[in-house]
Design a protein around this motif. Sequence first.
Motif, PDB file in Angstrom:
ATOM      1  N   THR A  95      -5.700 -52.332  -9.370  1.00 15.66           N
ATOM      2  CA  THR A  95      -4.479 -52.388 -10.167  1.00 15.66           C
ATOM      3  C   THR A  95      -3.643 -51.133  -9.963  1.00 15.66           C
ATOM      4  O   THR A  95      -2.419 -51.197  -9.940  1.00 15.66           O
ATOM      5  N   ILE A  96      -4.286 -49.997  -9.773  1.00 11.92           N
ATOM      6  CA  ILE A  96      -3.562 -48.761  -9.492  1.00 11.92           C
ATOM      7  C   ILE A  96      -2.763 -48.921  -8.198  1.00 11.92           C
ATOM      8  O   ILE A  96      -1.587 -48.560  -8.131  1.00 11.92           O
ATOM      9  N   VAL A 106       3.242 -41.287  -9.634  1.00 11.82           N
ATOM     10  CA  VAL A 106       1.873 -40.783  -9.689  1.00 11.82           C
ATOM     11  C   VAL A 106       1.759 -39.525 -10.542  1.00 11.82           C
ATOM     12  O   VAL A 106       0.678 -39.213 -11.048  1.00 11.82           O
ATOM     13  N   ASN A 107       2.848 -38.820 -10.753  1.00 10.09           N
ATOM     14  CA  ASN A 107       2.820 -37.582 -11.527  1.00 10.09           C
ATOM     15  C   ASN A 107       3.563 -37.667 -12.859  1.00 10.09           C
ATOM     16  O   ASN A 107       3.906 -36.633 -13.435  1.00 10.09           O
ATOM     17  N   ALA A 108       3.792 -38.869 -13.350  1.00 10.21           N
ATOM     18  CA  ALA A 108       4.462 -39.016 -14.653  1.00 10.21           C
ATOM     19  C   ALA A 108       3.642 -38.312 -15.729  1.00 10.21           C
ATOM     20  O   ALA A 108       2.412 -38.371 -15.725  1.00 10.21           O
ATOM     21  N   GLN A 109       4.341 -37.635 -16.614  1.00  6.52           N
ATOM     22  CA  GLN A 109       3.701 -36.876 -17.688  1.00  6.52           C
ATOM     23  C   GLN A 109       3.922 -37.567 -19.027  1.00  6.52           C
ATOM     24  O   GLN A 109       4.928 -38.238 -19.227  1.00  6.52           O
ATOM     25  N   GLY A 110       2.986 -37.384 -19.946  1.00  5.08           N
ATOM     26  CA  GLY A 110       3.134 -37.917 -21.297  1.00  5.08           C
ATOM     27  C   GLY A 110       1.860 -38.575 -21.774  1.00  5.08           C
ATOM     28  O   GLY A 110       0.835 -38.581 -21.089  1.00  5.08           O
ATOM     29  N   ALA A 116      -1.875 -39.518 -15.123  1.00  4.51           N
ATOM     30  CA  ALA A 116      -2.845 -40.487 -14.616  1.00  4.51           C
ATOM     31  C   ALA A 116      -4.098 -39.778 -14.105  1.00  4.51           C
ATOM     32  O   ALA A 116      -5.219 -40.244 -14.333  1.00  4.51           O
ATOM     33  N   LEU A 117      -3.926 -38.648 -13.441  1.00  2.00           N
ATOM     34  CA  LEU A 117      -5.065 -37.905 -12.921  1.00  2.00           C
ATOM     35  C   LEU A 117      -5.967 -37.408 -14.054  1.00  2.00           C
ATOM     36  O   LEU A 117      -7.191 -37.487 -13.968  1.00  2.00           O
ATOM     37  N   GLN A 118      -5.351 -36.937 -15.117  1.00  2.34           N
ATOM     38  CA  GLN A 118      -6.142 -36.479 -16.260  1.00  2.34           C
ATOM     39  C   GLN A 118      -6.846 -37.650 -16.949  1.00  2.34           C
ATOM     40  O   GLN A 118      -8.000 -37.522 -17.367  1.00  2.34           O
ATOM     41  N   LEU A 131      -8.040 -41.598  -5.022  1.00  4.46           N
ATOM     42  CA  LEU A 131      -6.847 -42.377  -4.677  1.00  4.46           C
ATOM     43  C   LEU A 131      -5.591 -41.680  -5.171  1.00  4.46           C
ATOM     44  O   LEU A 131      -4.616 -41.538  -4.419  1.00  4.46           O
ATOM     45  N   LEU A 132      -5.604 -41.240  -6.427  1.00  5.17           N
ATOM     46  CA  LEU A 132      -4.418 -40.561  -6.978  1.00  5.17           C
ATOM     47  C   LEU A 132      -4.111 -39.273  -6.202  1.00  5.17           C
ATOM     48  O   LEU A 132      -2.947 -38.999  -5.916  1.00  5.17           O
ATOM     49  N   LEU A 133      -5.134 -38.516  -5.876  1.00  4.18           N
ATOM     50  CA  LEU A 133      -4.921 -37.286  -5.105  1.00  4.18           C
ATOM     51  C   LEU A 133      -4.344 -37.601  -3.730  1.00  4.18           C
ATOM     52  O   LEU A 133      -3.456 -36.890  -3.241  1.00  4.18           O
TER      53      LEU A 133
END
Length: 138
Positions: A95-96, A106-110, A116-118, A131-133
Amino acid sequence: LSKGADVNAQGGYYGSALQAASLGGHDKIVELLLSKGANVNVQGGHYGSALQAASLGGHDKTIELLLSKGADVNAQGGHYGSALQAVSYGGHDKTIELLLSKGADVNAQGGGYGSALQAASCRAHDKIIKLLLSKGAV
């Protein structure tokens, strides 16, 4: 709906009927609500949007339906912050890839996890973290 229920009524934990149906991956109900005028980008409730709710559960068919009806892949709000953060927390690697292919940031904050990485790191989803990296997450 045939008795006059407001398809866009808002309130409660789920925010709207569309968000509740999306969380469960109930494609036929989602399609019915959209055909009756449900706002695909309505904001509210714990999950923020229908797309974020469907993403948490990794419901690819529901996600594709919502996106085909104009859902904003980068909408912000709710506990998870964005659809990509919700799916990262949920651990759904296919799904990602779907959301990223549709332009998810990929780097959206909130949200409660910050990114997403956190969110993926919180749940130790190694494959998703890699994958995110590889897609530029910082």
